[in-house]
Design a protein around this motif. Sequence first.
Motif, PDB file in Angstrom:
ATOM      1  N   HIS A 283      -7.452 -19.695  19.799  1.00  0.00           N
ATOM      2  CA  HIS A 283      -6.267 -19.015  19.272  1.00  0.00           C
ATOM      3  C   HIS A 283      -6.432 -17.497  19.189  1.00  0.00           C
ATOM      4  O   HIS A 283      -5.524 -16.797  18.774  1.00  0.00           O
ATOM      5  CB  HIS A 283      -5.986 -19.535  17.861  1.00  0.00           C
TER       6      HIS A 283
ATOM      7  N   ARG B 269      -4.244 -20.686  12.714  1.00  0.00           N
ATOM      8  CA  ARG B 269      -4.913 -20.761  14.017  1.00  0.00           C
ATOM      9  C   ARG B 269      -4.150 -21.608  15.032  1.00  0.00           C
ATOM     10  O   ARG B 269      -4.690 -21.954  16.076  1.00  0.00           O
ATOM     11  CB  ARG B 269      -6.322 -21.319  13.840  1.00  0.00           C
TER      12      ARG B 269
ATOM     13  N   SER C 136      -0.629 -18.266  15.785  1.00  0.00           N
ATOM     14  CA  SER C 136      -0.527 -19.050  14.556  1.00  0.00           C
ATOM     15  C   SER C 136       0.821 -19.786  14.522  1.00  0.00           C
ATOM     16  O   SER C 136       1.667 -19.591  15.399  1.00  0.00           O
ATOM     17  CB  SER C 136      -0.645 -18.114  13.356  1.00  0.00           C
TER      18      SER C 136
ATOM     19  N   ALA D  42       2.033 -22.413  18.734  1.00  0.00           N
ATOM     20  CA  ALA D  42       1.664 -20.998  18.742  1.00  0.00           C
ATOM     21  C   ALA D  42       2.932 -20.156  18.769  1.00  0.00           C
ATOM     22  O   ALA D  42       3.229 -19.477  19.745  1.00  0.00           O
ATOM     23  CB  ALA D  42       0.773 -20.693  19.944  1.00  0.00           C
TER      24      ALA D  42
ATOM     25  N   ASN E 277      -3.737 -20.047  25.518  1.00  0.00           N
ATOM     26  CA  ASN E 277      -3.879 -18.688  25.005  1.00  0.00           C
ATOM     27  C   ASN E 277      -3.627 -17.678  26.133  1.00  0.00           C
ATOM     28  O   ASN E 277      -2.837 -16.738  25.989  1.00  0.00           O
ATOM     29  CB  ASN E 277      -5.299 -18.542  24.426  1.00  0.00           C
TER      30      ASN E 277
ATOM     31  N   ARG F 211      -5.792 -24.313  16.799  1.00  0.00           N
ATOM     32  CA  ARG F 211      -6.821 -23.914  17.785  1.00  0.00           C
ATOM     33  C   ARG F 211      -6.407 -24.343  19.208  1.00  0.00           C
ATOM     34  O   ARG F 211      -7.089 -25.132  19.864  1.00  0.00           O
ATOM     35  CB  ARG F 211      -8.186 -24.529  17.435  1.00  0.00           C
TER      36      ARG F 211
ATOM     37  N   ASN G 207      -4.494 -13.489  16.137  1.00  0.00           N
ATOM     38  CA  ASN G 207      -4.490 -14.956  16.098  1.00  0.00           C
ATOM     39  C   ASN G 207      -3.120 -15.446  16.557  1.00  0.00           C
ATOM     40  O   ASN G 207      -2.102 -14.938  16.072  1.00  0.00           O
ATOM     41  CB  ASN G 207      -4.638 -15.468  14.654  1.00  0.00           C
TER      42      ASN G 207
END
Lengths: 401, 401
Positions: free
Chosen positions: B159, B125, B113, B220, B134, B128, B111
């Motif tokens: 994610h 996440r 995060s 992220a 990603n 998301r 993930n």
Amino acid sequence: MIDFELMKRLSRQTPSKIVLLVMDGVGGLPHPQSGRTELEAAKKPNLDRVAEESVCGLVDPVSPGITPGSAPGHLGLFGYDPVKYNVRRGIVEALGIGLEVKRNDVAARGNFSTVDERGFVTDRRAGRIPTEENARLCQILSQITLSGVEILVTPVREHRFSLIFRGDGLSPDLIASDPQQIGVAPRKVEAMTPGAKKTARLINSFIQQAERLLKNSSPANMVLLRGFSRLPEIPSMPEIYKLTPAVIALYPMYRGLGRLVGMEVLPAGNNITEQLESLRRHYQDYDFFFIHFKTTDARGEDRDYEAKVRAIEEVDRALPQLLALEPDVLIVTGDHSTPATLGLHTWHPVPFMLRSKWCRRDKVSAFSEEACLAGGLGRFPAMEIMPLAMANALKLEKFGA
Amino acid sequence: MIDFELMKRLSRQTPSKIVLLVMDGVGGLPHPQSGRTELEAAKKPNLDRVAEESVCGLVDPVSPGITPGSAPGHLGLFGYDPVKYNVRRGIVEALGIGLEVKRNDVAARGNFSTVDERGFVTDRRAGRIPTEENARLCQILSQITLSGVEILVTPVREHRFSLIFRGDGLSPDLIASDPQQIGVAPRKVEAMTPGAKKTARLINSFIQQAERLLKNSSPANMVLLRGFSRLPEIPSMPEIYKLTPAVIALYPMYRGLGRLVGMEVLPAGNNITEQLESLRRHYQDYDFFFIHFKTTDARGEDRDYEAKVRAIEEVDRALPQLLALEPDVLIVTGDHSTPATLGLHTWHPVPFMLRSKWCRRDKVSAFSEEACLAGGLGRFPAMEIMPLAMANALKLEKFGA
């Protein structure tokens, strides 16, 4: 797997009687023209009346998809896991011709075969010699003596014979002498475990002597051995269920299978009527009877649909003799299916019915594949028959407080 | 449990063909208005005709009450005990995006995060993030190198990413770094066995480097790892059944599951018609075909009853292409139920039909939940499908003498 320890704990002796009527290979497939199976085509008012008074189902002899031979098919009916209690080739061959195999015997399947001057196998079956020639050669081989063991050489059919070594300290953990191909020499029998070395030596010595004795009997101038085996260690039905069981079968194989699980062998006569007459005569002396009817399977294997139908009708006609005894539990089923359209044992589940005062009757009113499918027992493994039989005979105590 | 040793002993190669058509999630529940399930509502004359010519039943994918994911659902259909042969998360994730996982790879689910300045997780996440972001971050993480291992970082969706470590001496016996809650720091990956210490060290070093590289990529700005796993040790279908199996599936997950049990991956095109065209083209080269149809499950998960009905009709329209090949054994079923009323995989047993020359046909004349309940196979576990398929293809020898 049936929990035998549980069965031993719960089972009790009572005067009630259980009769297991096995119609060998009774399950079938629809005829391409009529769309009816052998059971659906047969006129069988008595069997159908029993179905009406029974709880019915469809039985998987081993497990779905598995086609059983006679030994696993019957062991399942007697309550044993047929994969765990596997009766191997040499033993089945011996039982099939009615030999009484003892606990420590080592049995093998033998072939008379042909070897050339170099000793290489040219025909594993010696041109399928006539059974009479086989019998003559077995007599010759019966002259062989080895210290410490008794040797039984018995003809089966064509090139096949049964070999039994009887004595102390024998082991079946041996690699076959049969190379399973031509153009090579037979293998020396080898021990797979140290404990089998003595047996290997004895068997090799038997083979040497056999070769010498058969020198001039071409094409049957050699023997090939395989399937070395011993009786499986199998707890008996008297031990597990406290029953005194008996078998009434025309064919030695089924008597042998019965004996294997502790049944006494009763006279069978020559047909189902005489089998049922024997049942009547011995009815007071036992509490479990296994009655084996072979013709349904034999005609199925012949691919003779009409004859299989007639075989079913033969059982039906004889059935009132059995019903007159009013057994507390009557079970009718087969050890597998043998559809006449295929001419082989198959994996298809087998019609089953159990009649007792305490069975929970269902709506099934005919003994056939499709009718039994709607029965109260649904589809279930053969191994579960014995606990059901015992319960319906009120021979099982309550489990737990 | 299917006895694989028994299957190995009994199975034989023959020219007969087995086709397993899996309509993913095909089982359903009645619509609140009409009272009809998706299968009952669909116009599907071809599927119903096959039902008429088949033996039918209802299949429990794992065991009653258990709702399977895609991996256990399919492993059951392929004859494996899905509880024993459990394909774990990291592997499923990798297979699902079409990665070829090798025998000793260790795979994990990752993930992206968010952690705060103290390093505590604030969002497991990362809000998301879009799949494109990603993909960009995975490229950044792909710069990480560690001596002795190859590292594959592959985006999945939002994610989620897949992490694979490839090299010698790796072990999946690791405790996840994902704390499964917020307000705490990610855990250090720990070895559960001494043999996993080296892998734990490598993974922790990967996480450290990732943290550094993601410092400025908030939200992220951290990775969480879980589901460390390896391919299960699973005997292949060629090994067990002597088959040459192939998979024709649009989605990578199902190709991966097929490959896992020894299937070759064949081209699938873009829809069921093209899948069946591929089947026709490769029909001579294999003897077992797994054809996977996804739309029934996808529309069920969308809670779109009408669209699931249309998906069933789509298969029905394409079916004549398949029937034209006249496979010796044709099986149509699903890997589980996905009722549109629930929008989820469920535990409900799945309609099943098997058509072969030697199946014992029953009276079922429609492919649906209620109709199949009255079928000749009754209700049975998915694991038993393979022995039945093999038996009906006459690819199993008789068991025992």
